[in-house]
Write a protein that holds these residues in place. Structure first.
Motif, short mmCIF file in Angstrom:
data_model
loop_
_atom_site.label_atom_id
_atom_site.label_comp_id
_atom_site.label_asym_id
_atom_site.label_seq_id
_atom_site.Cartn_x
_atom_site.Cartn_y
_atom_site.Cartn_z
N ARG A 151 108.79 22.23 -15.54
CA ARG A 151 108.23 21.05 -14.89
C ARG A 151 106.73 20.95 -15.12
O ARG A 151 106.04 21.96 -15.21
CB ARG A 151 108.47 21.10 -13.37
CG ARG A 151 109.93 21.02 -13.00
CD ARG A 151 110.10 21.15 -11.50
NE ARG A 151 109.52 22.42 -11.05
CZ ARG A 151 109.71 22.94 -9.85
NH1 ARG A 151 110.43 22.30 -8.95
NH2 ARG A 151 109.17 24.09 -9.52
N ASP A 209 110.18 13.86 -9.32
CA ASP A 209 110.47 14.25 -7.94
C ASP A 209 109.39 13.72 -6.98
O ASP A 209 108.42 13.10 -7.41
CB ASP A 209 110.67 15.77 -7.80
CG ASP A 209 109.41 16.60 -7.94
OD1 ASP A 209 108.29 16.06 -7.88
OD2 ASP A 209 109.55 17.83 -8.09
N ASP A 210 109.58 13.95 -5.69
CA ASP A 210 108.67 13.42 -4.67
C ASP A 210 107.26 13.99 -4.77
O ASP A 210 106.32 13.42 -4.22
CB ASP A 210 109.24 13.68 -3.28
CG ASP A 210 110.52 12.91 -3.02
OD1 ASP A 210 110.75 11.89 -3.70
OD2 ASP A 210 111.30 13.33 -2.15
N LYS A 248 110.87 6.94 -9.84
CA LYS A 248 111.74 8.12 -9.91
C LYS A 248 112.48 8.21 -11.26
O LYS A 248 112.60 9.28 -11.83
CB LYS A 248 112.75 8.08 -8.76
CG LYS A 248 113.58 9.32 -8.64
CD LYS A 248 114.44 9.27 -7.39
CE LYS A 248 115.08 10.58 -7.12
NZ LYS A 248 114.24 11.56 -6.47
N LYS A 261 114.20 12.80 -13.95
CA LYS A 261 113.72 12.10 -12.76
C LYS A 261 112.40 12.71 -12.29
O LYS A 261 112.20 13.92 -12.40
CB LYS A 261 114.76 12.20 -11.65
CG LYS A 261 116.07 11.49 -11.99
CD LYS A 261 116.97 11.41 -10.79
CE LYS A 261 118.31 10.81 -11.07
NZ LYS A 261 118.43 9.76 -12.00
#
Length: 143
Positions: free
Chosen positions: A86, A11-12, A101, A9
């Motif tokens: 990440r 992320d924000d 997302k 996913k």
């Protein structure tokens, strides 16, 4: 070699966690760029440099070569995964690939591809019938 399908996913903050099995191959750095079909390509730095040398050897007097070089290199972002694996995907690259997302990361031998999950599902559905025909073009007489 990069193989398989994974569903991380976004992320924000625009970060995506790379699949653990690929992290060692990308720990030395990676290049994130616009791919074909509105996905993103993730190359290990050494693989990208090898490809870049080939692209640089093409005659820049050719308009198509200049356009390809500009598009490829202007849209490339150098990354090093953080301690959690990440990477940050720039807003420009997120827009290009229409990432939401829900993402899909696929292995494509010498690179990873990052797709929006809906776009990947649509791509598979639209191209499933072509898979058998493509095998004949890519590997004639092998299977």
């Amino acid at each position: 070699m990069f193989l398989g399908t994974h569903s991380p996913k976004l992320d924000d903050k625009g970060r995506l966690t790379l699949p653990a099995k690929f992290r060692d191959a990308l720990a030395g750095g990676l290049m994130l760029t616009k791919g074909q079909d509105h996905c993103l390509f993730v190359f290990p730095r050494a693989e990208f440099e090898q490809m870049a040398r080939k692209v640089a050897e093409a005659p820049f007097t050719n308009e198509a070569v200049r356009a390809y070089q500009r598009y490829l290199f202007a849209g490339t972002d150098e990354q090093r995964p953080d301690s959690q694996g990440r990477i940050s995907i720039t807003p420009e690259l997120r827009r290009y690939a229409a990432l939401t997302k829900e993402c899909v990361v696929i292995g494509a031998i010498n690179r990873l591809e990052i797709w929006d999950a809906t776009a990947w599902a649509r791509y598979l559905e639209e191209n499933e019938e072509n898979y058998a025909q493509a095998r004949e073009e890519v590997l004639p007489g092998v299977f």
